[in-house]
Write a protein that holds these residues in place. Structure first.
Motif, PDB file in Angstrom:
ATOM      1  N   VAL A  26       9.131   9.500  -3.413  1.00 26.56           N
ATOM      2  CA  VAL A  26       7.764   9.012  -3.502  1.00 26.56           C
ATOM      3  C   VAL A  26       7.652   7.551  -3.107  1.00 26.56           C
ATOM      4  CG1 VAL A  26       7.225  10.634  -5.331  1.00 26.56           C
ATOM      5  CG2 VAL A  26       8.087   8.383  -5.932  1.00 26.56           C
ATOM      6  N   PHE A  27       8.781   6.892  -2.908  1.00 28.56           N
ATOM      7  CA  PHE A  27       8.735   5.486  -2.525  1.00 28.56           C
ATOM      8  C   PHE A  27       8.705   5.301  -1.012  1.00 28.56           C
ATOM      9  CE2 PHE A  27      10.959   5.717  -6.601  1.00 28.56           C
ATOM     10  CZ  PHE A  27      10.095   4.956  -7.361  1.00 28.56           C
ATOM     11  N   SER A  28       9.001   6.356  -0.272  1.00 23.62           N
ATOM     12  CA  SER A  28       8.969   6.234   1.180  1.00 23.62           C
ATOM     13  C   SER A  28       7.543   6.320   1.676  1.00 23.62           C
ATOM     14  CB  SER A  28       9.814   7.326   1.837  1.00 23.62           C
ATOM     15  OG  SER A  28       9.256   8.590   1.581  1.00 23.62           O
ATOM     16  N   LYS A  29       7.356   5.934   2.889  1.00 26.98           N
ATOM     17  CA  LYS A  29       6.023   5.978   3.500  1.00 26.98           C
ATOM     18  C   LYS A  29       5.541   7.411   3.584  1.00 26.98           C
ATOM     19  CE  LYS A  29       3.525   4.728   7.692  1.00 26.98           C
ATOM     20  NZ  LYS A  29       3.632   4.139   9.035  1.00 26.98           N
ATOM     21  N   GLN A  30       4.287   7.640   3.166  1.00 26.68           N
ATOM     22  CA  GLN A  30       3.771   8.998   3.180  1.00 26.68           C
ATOM     23  C   GLN A  30       3.655   9.495   4.612  1.00 26.68           C
ATOM     24  OE1 GLN A  30       0.127   9.005   1.032  1.00 26.68           O
ATOM     25  NE2 GLN A  30       1.134   8.947  -0.942  1.00 26.68           N
ATOM     26  N   LEU A  31       3.903  10.789   4.758  1.00 25.29           N
ATOM     27  CA  LEU A  31       3.881  11.389   6.078  1.00 25.29           C
ATOM     28  C   LEU A  31       2.464  11.722   6.476  1.00 25.29           C
ATOM     29  CD1 LEU A  31       6.805  13.896   5.526  1.00 25.29           C
ATOM     30  CD2 LEU A  31       6.910  11.704   6.702  1.00 25.29           C
ATOM     31  N   ASN A  77       4.899  17.912   1.004  1.00 25.81           N
ATOM     32  CA  ASN A  77       4.774  16.510   0.620  1.00 25.81           C
ATOM     33  C   ASN A  77       3.349  16.182   0.180  1.00 25.81           C
ATOM     34  OD1 ASN A  77       6.387  14.021   0.489  1.00 25.81           O
ATOM     35  ND2 ASN A  77       4.906  13.241   1.954  1.00 25.81           N
ATOM     36  N   ALA A  78       2.383  16.662   0.963  1.00 30.90           N
ATOM     37  CA  ALA A  78       0.978  16.406   0.630  1.00 30.90           C
ATOM     38  C   ALA A  78       0.601  17.074  -0.681  1.00 30.90           C
ATOM     39  CB  ALA A  78       0.077  16.913   1.754  1.00 30.90           C
ATOM     40  N   GLN A  89      -3.044  12.024   1.565  1.00 31.09           N
ATOM     41  CA  GLN A  89      -2.335  11.414   2.686  1.00 31.09           C
ATOM     42  C   GLN A  89      -3.285  10.970   3.788  1.00 31.09           C
ATOM     43  OE1 GLN A  89       0.974  13.697   4.050  1.00 31.09           O
ATOM     44  NE2 GLN A  89       2.016  13.602   2.103  1.00 31.09           N
ATOM     45  N   SER A  90      -4.575  11.195   3.620  1.00 32.94           N
ATOM     46  CA  SER A  90      -5.560  10.774   4.609  1.00 32.94           C
ATOM     47  C   SER A  90      -6.414   9.645   4.048  1.00 32.94           C
ATOM     48  CB  SER A  90      -6.466  11.943   5.000  1.00 32.94           C
ATOM     49  OG  SER A  90      -7.548  11.500   5.794  1.00 32.94           O
ATOM     50  N   ASP A 258     -12.996  21.086   5.574  1.00 36.10           N
ATOM     51  CA  ASP A 258     -12.458  20.172   6.574  1.00 36.10           C
ATOM     52  C   ASP A 258     -11.603  19.075   5.956  1.00 36.10           C
ATOM     53  OD1 ASP A 258     -14.492  18.666   5.405  1.00 36.10           O
ATOM     54  OD2 ASP A 258     -15.681  18.471   7.236  1.00 36.10           O
ATOM     55  N   MET A 259     -11.945  18.606   4.759  1.00 34.17           N
ATOM     56  CA  MET A 259     -11.133  17.563   4.130  1.00 34.17           C
ATOM     57  C   MET A 259      -9.809  18.108   3.624  1.00 34.17           C
ATOM     58  SD  MET A 259     -13.803  15.004   2.232  1.00 34.17           S
ATOM     59  CE  MET A 259     -14.686  16.298   1.374  1.00 34.17           C
ATOM     60  N   ALA A 260      -9.788  19.376   3.215  1.00 37.75           N
ATOM     61  CA  ALA A 260      -8.514  20.002   2.850  1.00 37.75           C
ATOM     62  C   ALA A 260      -7.604  20.080   4.068  1.00 37.75           C
ATOM     63  CB  ALA A 260      -8.754  21.392   2.279  1.00 37.75           C
ATOM     64  N   ASN A 261      -8.176  20.317   5.234  1.00 38.41           N
ATOM     65  CA  ASN A 261      -7.382  20.354   6.461  1.00 38.41           C
ATOM     66  C   ASN A 261      -6.871  18.965   6.837  1.00 38.41           C
ATOM     67  OD1 ASN A 261      -7.674  23.138   6.862  1.00 38.41           O
ATOM     68  ND2 ASN A 261      -9.611  22.878   7.928  1.00 38.41           N
ATOM     69  N   VAL A 262      -7.751  17.977   6.783  1.00 40.11           N
ATOM     70  CA  VAL A 262      -7.379  16.618   7.169  1.00 40.11           C
ATOM     71  C   VAL A 262      -6.267  16.077   6.280  1.00 40.11           C
ATOM     72  CG1 VAL A 262      -8.203  14.226   7.228  1.00 40.11           C
ATOM     73  CG2 VAL A 262      -9.595  16.050   8.229  1.00 40.11           C
ATOM     74  N   ALA A 263      -6.331  16.393   4.982  1.00 40.83           N
ATOM     75  CA  ALA A 263      -5.351  15.877   4.026  1.00 40.83           C
ATOM     76  C   ALA A 263      -4.157  16.807   3.850  1.00 40.83           C
ATOM     77  CB  ALA A 263      -6.023  15.642   2.677  1.00 40.83           C
ATOM     78  N   ALA A 264      -4.040  17.846   4.685  1.00 42.40           N
ATOM     79  CA  ALA A 264      -2.932  18.816   4.621  1.00 42.40           C
ATOM     80  C   ALA A 264      -2.839  19.458   3.242  1.00 42.40           C
ATOM     81  CB  ALA A 264      -1.606  18.148   4.989  1.00 42.40           C
ATOM     82  N   LEU A 265      -4.005  19.746   2.646  1.00 43.59           N
ATOM     83  CA  LEU A 265      -4.047  20.366   1.325  1.00 43.59           C
ATOM     84  C   LEU A 265      -4.572  21.796   1.375  1.00 43.59           C
ATOM     85  CD1 LEU A 265      -5.438  17.352  -0.762  1.00 43.59           C
ATOM     86  CD2 LEU A 265      -3.113  18.284  -0.810  1.00 43.59           C
ATOM     87  N   TYR A 266      -4.689  22.340   2.587  1.00 49.38           N
ATOM     88  CA  TYR A 266      -5.249  23.685   2.704  1.00 49.38           C
ATOM     89  C   TYR A 266      -4.344  24.751   2.103  1.00 49.38           C
ATOM     90  CZ  TYR A 266      -2.360  23.351   6.932  1.00 49.38           C
ATOM     91  OH  TYR A 266      -1.331  23.131   7.827  1.00 49.38           O
ATOM     92  N   ALA A 267      -3.055  24.431   1.942  1.00 49.54           N
ATOM     93  CA  ALA A 267      -2.158  25.385   1.290  1.00 49.54           C
ATOM     94  C   ALA A 267      -2.068  25.136  -0.213  1.00 49.54           C
ATOM     95  CB  ALA A 267      -0.763  25.304   1.911  1.00 49.54           C
ATOM     96  N   SER A 268      -2.571  23.995  -0.674  1.00 51.27           N
ATOM     97  CA  SER A 268      -2.473  23.637  -2.084  1.00 51.27           C
ATOM     98  C   SER A 268      -3.741  23.964  -2.856  1.00 51.27           C
ATOM     99  CB  SER A 268      -2.180  22.137  -2.227  1.00 51.27           C
ATOM    100  OG  SER A 268      -1.003  21.781  -1.526  1.00 51.27           O
TER     101      SER A 268
END
Length: 353
Positions: A26-31, A77-78, A89-90, A258-268
């Motif tokens: 969690v300390f690395s730069k977010q992808l 990760n997201a 992440q967005s 669309d925001m779930a897609n942008v933030a890569a949360l569509y699977a979460s």
């Protein structure tokens, strides 16, 4: 054998680290979905020669970028960032409560979060409002001279409609925001019907919390919110409407916001239900006038209802607006629609008159 054993060890080490760090580092730069374009470390030898303190991050980036499962890593990760820390992440997505996502910022947005809070520094000056009202009146009069009725539709964002789901770190400072003030000024200083349905939508959201009017993970209202918003236009045109509670509503599928897609949360986050109003076309008599809508993406959601009410109606994006529309509207009714985060674009258009 020693060489083969060493290779096997390095491969296993890389695999373990590559799986672990997208989840736990969690300390690395977010992808991000396109972060691999900016990597300085492009090969495994360079990565393994990194300084010790940079090795985990560089190895993490290398394995994610070069893995056939890169997007799966991003999704994991997201999802972990969202589940564990409530972060996105967005830069455009602001996670709220109970699975709600809100629009935070974007290249064409008029500071949506600050507008939600009602920060006074966003409010337009008296001079700007006076010039805008004068321009709107001129636009109205020129369209009327060409046989066209103008309606200005200002559509509310979902943040104040569903304010109870906004994160606590963004309190409302003033109940009246920039859009409230602009709508009230234009309504009182022009003869143009200016539709601003915030109060109605907010009231419905509070009275019927289970009957959502906006998507939780999208920037837009759904078809029910769009109909309640559009009824303000129909009322301005002296057309018949029903009370919001009187419309029958049925679920007719699911969608991913669309925001779930942008933030890569569509699977979460779970997919959301879409709705329809069965038999809407039979509720009212067809109107023979031609209606032209020029607006942003919010107006797209109420087009099926317009098409059901009028013999001829169509929609164009607000970016297509030119002065030719004024002298050659090609319609009986022109609806200009702007979501409140697009107010700067509205002012830019009115400045031309």
């Amino acid at each position: 054998m020693r060489k083969a054993g060493k290779i096997a060890f390095v491969g296993a080490f890389c695999a373990v680290i590559g799986l672990a760090f997208p989840v736990f580092n969690v300390f690395s730069k977010q992808l991000s979905m396109d972060s691999h374009e900016n990597r300085l470390m492009t090969g495994l030898p360079q990565v393994l020669n990194s300084p010790l303190r940079e090795l985990p991050r560089n190895l993490d980036n290398f394995l994610v970028d070069n893995s056939p499962f890169r997007y799966q890593f991003v999704l994991v990760n997201a999802g972990l960032d969202y589940a564990l820390f409530g972060t996105s992440q967005s830069d455009q997505v602001l996670p709220g409560k109970q699975g709600w996502l809100f629009y935070k910022d974007g290249p064409n947005a008029a500071q949506p979060v600050a507008n939600y809070q009602g920060l006074t520094e966003l409010n337009d000056s008296a001079e700007v409002l006076a010039e805008a009202s004068a321009g709107l009146q001129i636009l109205n009069d020129r369209l009327a001279a060409n046989g066209c009725t103008l309606v200005l539709d200002l559509t509310p964002s979902k943040d104040r409609i569903y304010r109870e789901y906004m994160p606590d770190g963004y309190p409302i400072v003033n109940e009246q925001n920039r859009t409230d003030l602009m709508a009230a000024y234009l309504q009182s200083h022009t003869t143009v019907p200016v539709v601003w349905r915030y109060d109605v939508l907010r009231s419905q959201a509070r009275q019927n919390p289970e009957r959502l009017l906006y998507y939780k993970t999208d920037t837009h209202w759904n078809s029910i919110g769009a109909l309640i918003g559009l009824d303000g236009i129909f009322e301005a045109l002296d057309m018949q409407t029903l009370s919001p509670d009187a419309y029958p509503v049925e679920a007719d599928g699911t969608t991913t916001g669309d925001m779930a897609n942008v933030a890569a949360l569509y699977a979460s986050l779970p997919a959301e239900e879409t709705y329809t109003v069965p038999g809407y076309a039979q509720l009212f008599e067809k109107d023979g006038r031609a209606v032209r809508v020029i607006g942003d993406s919010f107006s797209e959601y109420y087009m099926p209802y317009l098409q059901a009410r009028f013999t001829n109606s169509w929609r164009e994006h607000i970016d297509t607006f030119t002065m030719d529309v004024v002298d050659h509207p090609g319609c009986d009714i022109l609806i200009l629609e702007f979501n409140e985060r697009s107010l700067d674009k509205l002012l830019a258009i009115l400045e031309a008159f």
